[in-house]
Design a protein around this motif. Structure first.
Motif, PDB file in Angstrom:
ATOM      1  N   PRO A 140       0.383   8.336  -0.150  1.00  0.00           N
ATOM      2  CA  PRO A 140       0.260   8.410  -1.598  1.00  0.00           C
ATOM      3  C   PRO A 140       1.406   9.213  -2.192  1.00  0.00           C
ATOM      4  CG  PRO A 140      -1.194   9.988  -0.578  1.00  0.00           C
ATOM      5  CD  PRO A 140      -0.518   9.256   0.535  1.00  0.00           C
ATOM      6  N   ARG A 148       6.419   1.469  -0.141  1.00  0.00           N
ATOM      7  CA  ARG A 148       6.194   2.531   0.847  1.00  0.00           C
ATOM      8  C   ARG A 148       5.550   1.986   2.107  1.00  0.00           C
ATOM      9  NH1 ARG A 148       5.539   6.739  -3.248  1.00  0.00           N
ATOM     10  NH2 ARG A 148       3.403   6.100  -3.531  1.00  0.00           N
ATOM     11  N   PRO A 191      -1.701   6.951  -7.020  1.00  0.00           N
ATOM     12  CA  PRO A 191      -1.078   5.637  -6.963  1.00  0.00           C
ATOM     13  C   PRO A 191      -0.176   5.388  -8.175  1.00  0.00           C
ATOM     14  CG  PRO A 191      -3.479   5.456  -6.863  1.00  0.00           C
ATOM     15  CD  PRO A 191      -3.151   6.892  -7.065  1.00  0.00           C
ATOM     16  N   SER A 198       3.662   1.421  -3.973  1.00  0.00           N
ATOM     17  CA  SER A 198       3.052   1.618  -2.661  1.00  0.00           C
ATOM     18  C   SER A 198       3.322   0.463  -1.712  1.00  0.00           C
ATOM     19  CB  SER A 198       1.545   1.785  -2.807  1.00  0.00           C
ATOM     20  OG  SER A 198       1.265   2.920  -3.572  1.00  0.00           O
ATOM     21  N   GLY A 204      -0.863   1.560   1.454  1.00  0.00           N
ATOM     22  CA  GLY A 204       0.138   2.559   1.081  1.00  0.00           C
ATOM     23  C   GLY A 204      -0.461   3.660   0.218  1.00  0.00           C
ATOM     24  N   ASP A 205      -1.292   3.285  -0.745  1.00  0.00           N
ATOM     25  CA  ASP A 205      -1.928   4.284  -1.604  1.00  0.00           C
ATOM     26  C   ASP A 205      -2.772   5.254  -0.780  1.00  0.00           C
ATOM     27  OD1 ASP A 205      -0.877   3.254  -3.910  1.00  0.00           O
ATOM     28  OD2 ASP A 205      -2.638   2.064  -4.431  1.00  0.00           O
TER      29      ASP A 205
END
Lengths: 164, 164
Positions: free
Chosen positions: A105, B15, A110, B12, A100-101
């Motif tokens: 982002p 996400r 992050p 994240s 995800g980062d």
DNA sequence: CGACTTGGTTGCTTGATGCAACCTTGTGTG
DNA sequence: CACACAAGGTTGCATCAAGCAACCAAGTCG
């Protein structure tokens, strides 16, 4: 809570997803791992419906991923803790967090970084300390606000006291 | 396909789950990663409803996780491939697979093992080769039937030619 | 010329989810 | 002593997405 098993699926990924591959389960595990241990805390943090949270917690307890302990009686009040099985989801969480980062982002970077308790080094997507190279487990690491944490809209950052 | 975003979630992990944290998405990614590239192949392998598979593939394409390429025209026929972003889900899949192997094993052991193409060593939950210690990526590894593969009911094992 | 294959789309039904209200036991407050 | 509030839920209702089956379209095989 999945109303249908994955038929003919001998794959362990499928079996894992039967248990935690559902909208909220992994987020609940993450919250508990980060020290957010109470029903109302998790509910507020995730914005999950209370009945659904109740059902998810029960399922995670049934699956021996989460454990419920009373921290007082009369009135009974409970906290949720991860079992070994739950703690062992840590590498999967690290992988998903870093993915995800990397690809979605936040504007500021992050929102959360994970650091090695022992040496303070940053933990990689594989759950390896980038400073000392050690292969870590959940107990070796703790979460800390990252550069993008300020974006957190309104909510104070969860208690990250990763108790033991 | 999630009808609600995770509000106030700067995490994240949240996400990532918005994109792939859904009943079928990761299993589709796994299938494609293992070389099962066609609509009907994936549908048969997962037992997913065709309309749902269609919607998931479209979403994965929109998210730039999967790419659709025609392998013939008239009639148009397509194959699905992982993008870099899709291939980078490999560590998460490794973690989930090993977690499943550990806590929900099949009667005969893991149905699938992943081996390092370079040296033939077994790949760990962190995506590290247990023989040579190298930190691997999706391209360095391939899936192979494990001890529990025989349990696979009827279906032949998917084509694991992890094409590049 | 009809059946089959691939890659879908459309409609219907069911079941899980979100939301809001309510419940129970106990504590704080005026 | 009455009232409000907190924690930790349960219940009921509406909605939305998933599963299932049927259908479609273009081409190919026998």
């Amino acid at each position: 809570m999945l109303h249908r098993d994955y038929p003919g699926q001998a794959c362990s990924i499928a079996r894992s997803l039967e248990v935690i591959g559902e909208r909220w389960s992994l987020l609940i595990v993450r919250d508990v791992m980060n020290g957010n241990r109470r029903f109302s805390g998790i509910q507020a943090s995730l914005g999950i419906a209370r009945n659904v949270l109740s059902a998810r917690l029960q399922r995670l307890i049934d699956e021996d991923i989460i454990e419920r302990r009373a921290y007082q009686e009369s009135p009974p009040r409970y906290e949720y803790f991860l079992t070994e099985k739950g703690l062992d989801l840590w590498p999967a969480l690290m992988a998903l967090m870093h993915w995800g980062d990397r690809y979605n982002p936040g504007p500021e970077g992050p929102p959360m970084v994970v650091v090695h308790k022992g040496c303070g080094g940053v933990v990689s997507d594989r759950g390896i300390c980038e400073s000392c190279g050690q292969i870590l487990t959940a107990r070796d690491a703790r979460a800390a606000p990252g550069p993008g944490a300020a974006v957190y809209d309104g909510l104070p950052f969860s208690p990250f006291a990763a108790r033991r």
